[in-house]
Design a protein around this motif. Structure first.
Motif, mmCIF file in Angstrom:
data_model
loop_
_atom_site.group_PDB
_atom_site.id
_atom_site.type_symbol
_atom_site.label_atom_id
_atom_site.label_comp_id
_atom_site.label_asym_id
_atom_site.label_seq_id
_atom_site.Cartn_x
_atom_site.Cartn_y
_atom_site.Cartn_z
ATOM 1 N N PHE A 89 22.698 11.692 35.432
ATOM 2 C CA PHE A 89 23.765 12.100 36.348
ATOM 3 C C PHE A 89 24.188 13.538 36.056
ATOM 4 O O PHE A 89 24.369 14.353 36.966
ATOM 5 C CB PHE A 89 24.959 11.160 36.172
ATOM 6 C CG PHE A 89 26.114 11.426 37.111
ATOM 7 C CD1 PHE A 89 26.166 10.813 38.355
ATOM 8 C CD2 PHE A 89 27.148 12.275 36.748
ATOM 9 C CE1 PHE A 89 27.228 11.049 39.232
ATOM 10 C CE2 PHE A 89 28.212 12.517 37.601
ATOM 11 C CZ PHE A 89 28.255 11.896 38.845
ATOM 12 N N PHE A 93 24.243 16.575 38.681
ATOM 13 C CA PHE A 93 25.513 17.104 39.200
ATOM 14 C C PHE A 93 26.230 18.070 38.249
ATOM 15 O O PHE A 93 27.324 18.549 38.565
ATOM 16 C CB PHE A 93 26.451 15.941 39.539
ATOM 17 C CG PHE A 93 25.939 15.066 40.655
ATOM 18 C CD1 PHE A 93 26.019 15.477 41.980
ATOM 19 C CD2 PHE A 93 25.354 13.842 40.380
ATOM 20 C CE1 PHE A 93 25.537 14.688 43.013
ATOM 21 C CE2 PHE A 93 24.868 13.036 41.400
ATOM 22 C CZ PHE A 93 24.957 13.462 42.723
ATOM 23 N N LEU A 97 29.042 11.611 33.612
ATOM 24 C CA LEU A 97 29.404 10.410 34.373
ATOM 25 C C LEU A 97 30.564 9.750 33.630
ATOM 26 O O LEU A 97 30.365 8.968 32.696
ATOM 27 C CB LEU A 97 28.206 9.459 34.471
ATOM 28 C CG LEU A 97 28.414 8.131 35.207
ATOM 29 C CD1 LEU A 97 28.928 8.366 36.615
ATOM 30 C CD2 LEU A 97 27.116 7.334 35.224
ATOM 31 N N ASN A 163 33.653 11.062 40.798
ATOM 32 C CA ASN A 163 33.442 10.964 42.247
ATOM 33 C C ASN A 163 32.554 9.780 42.644
ATOM 34 O O ASN A 163 32.315 9.552 43.832
ATOM 35 C CB ASN A 163 32.855 12.257 42.829
ATOM 36 C CG ASN A 163 33.694 12.806 43.955
ATOM 37 O OD1 ASN A 163 34.891 12.516 44.057
ATOM 38 N ND2 ASN A 163 33.101 13.607 44.819
ATOM 39 N N VAL A 164 32.104 9.017 41.656
ATOM 40 C CA VAL A 164 31.343 7.800 41.949
ATOM 41 C C VAL A 164 32.288 6.735 42.499
ATOM 42 O O VAL A 164 31.875 5.811 43.191
ATOM 43 C CB VAL A 164 30.628 7.298 40.678
ATOM 44 C CG1 VAL A 164 29.981 5.932 40.894
ATOM 45 C CG2 VAL A 164 29.565 8.303 40.250
ATOM 46 N N GLU A 171 27.733 11.795 44.858
ATOM 47 C CA GLU A 171 27.657 11.180 43.529
ATOM 48 C C GLU A 171 27.522 9.661 43.620
ATOM 49 O O GLU A 171 26.742 9.055 42.880
ATOM 50 C CB GLU A 171 28.902 11.546 42.718
ATOM 51 C CG GLU A 171 29.002 13.007 42.333
ATOM 52 C CD GLU A 171 29.749 13.846 43.355
ATOM 53 O OE1 GLU A 171 30.217 14.941 42.996
ATOM 54 O OE2 GLU A 171 29.873 13.399 44.533
ATOM 55 N N LYS A 172 28.303 9.068 44.519
ATOM 56 C CA LYS A 172 28.256 7.619 44.677
ATOM 57 C C LYS A 172 26.892 7.166 45.207
ATOM 58 O O LYS A 172 26.312 6.190 44.709
ATOM 59 C CB LYS A 172 29.370 7.173 45.632
ATOM 60 C CG LYS A 172 29.303 5.717 46.083
ATOM 61 C CD LYS A 172 29.407 4.740 44.922
ATOM 62 C CE LYS A 172 29.416 3.303 45.443
ATOM 63 N NZ LYS A 172 29.313 2.319 44.334
ATOM 64 N N TRP A 174 24.051 8.658 44.917
ATOM 65 C CA TRP A 174 23.039 8.847 43.878
ATOM 66 C C TRP A 174 23.157 7.753 42.818
ATOM 67 O O TRP A 174 22.150 7.191 42.370
ATOM 68 C CB TRP A 174 23.208 10.223 43.225
ATOM 69 C CG TRP A 174 22.138 10.541 42.218
ATOM 70 C CD1 TRP A 174 20.962 11.192 42.443
ATOM 71 C CD2 TRP A 174 22.142 10.179 40.830
ATOM 72 N NE1 TRP A 174 20.227 11.261 41.272
ATOM 73 C CE2 TRP A 174 20.932 10.648 40.269
ATOM 74 C CE3 TRP A 174 23.049 9.508 40.011
ATOM 75 C CZ2 TRP A 174 20.604 10.469 38.927
ATOM 76 C CZ3 TRP A 174 22.727 9.315 38.670
ATOM 77 C CH2 TRP A 174 21.519 9.798 38.135
#
Length: 206
Positions: A89, A93, A97, A163-164, A171-172, A174
């Protein structure tokens, strides 16, 4: 829930040994079908069937038996999966995470459950029964497992940030697509909690 199994009219109208054999055959097939359906309905992820992992019960695992991660604790294999997931992650990004919560003790589960639900003595619509009372979820609150049953209590669930936690973000999307590669599944999507992921150990490579 299965309450009855239709029997073909031709069989129910027969009499004598042949009819009896037919009815027995249909009953046997119906029983097998019922067993298969019930077995399928009760199938659960590996972690959901976990009992007394490491000799401890849900929510009563000492932190000395767990592994520290960002803002939380996890079972060792889940922590390793998270570490690899987070590294991937971060590569994508350029940020870690983050974890909002991992392991949840029984005391914490109880506090969360009672804060999100109102108790009463008579059953109402969509109640949860626990500790001799009926509980109704308060408007605007998220679901909370009955204390002692949360996957968080096995240190196999994480509520993610970064942002997940927001449905529809890059982000979610991915995380949903790539989490399973590391054993982390977006289970919370099914009940409106995009941040909630659960760990199931990956198959051992031979």
């Amino acid at each position: 829930m299965i309450t009855s199994t239709p029997t073909p009219a031709g069989l129910t109208s027969r009499t004598g040994a042949r009819g009896a054999r037919g009815r027995l055959a249909v009953a046997a097939l119906a029983a097998l079908a019922t067993i298969a359906l019930v077995a399928g309905a009760s199938a659960t992820p590996a972690h959901a069937a976990t009992k007394a992992w490491g000799g401890y019960s849900n929510g009563k695992i000492p932190l000395t038996s767990l592994t520290k991660v960002t803002n939380g604790w996890l079972r060792t294999d889940a922590a390793k999966g998270y570490s690899s997931f987070s590294a991937a992650f971060n590569s994508k990004f350029k940020k870690p995470l983050s974890v909002s919560e991992g392991y949840r003790s029984y005391t914490t589960q109880k506090a969360i459950f009672t804060s999100r639900n109102s108790p009463h003595t008579k059953p109402q619509h969509n109640d949860t029964e626990w500790a001799g009372k009926y509980w109704t979820r308060k408007p605007g609150t998220s679901l909370a497992a009955i204390p002692g049953t949360s996957v968080h209590g096995w240190a196999l669930a994480v509520d993610f940030g970064a942002n997940v936690q927001k449905a529809g973000t890059a982000e979610k999307k991915w995380a949903d697509a790539n989490g399973p590669k590391y054993g982390w599944y977006p289970v919370g999507n099914s009940y409106g909690e995009p941040w909630h992921f659960e760990f199931t150990p990956l198959p051992v490579k031979k």
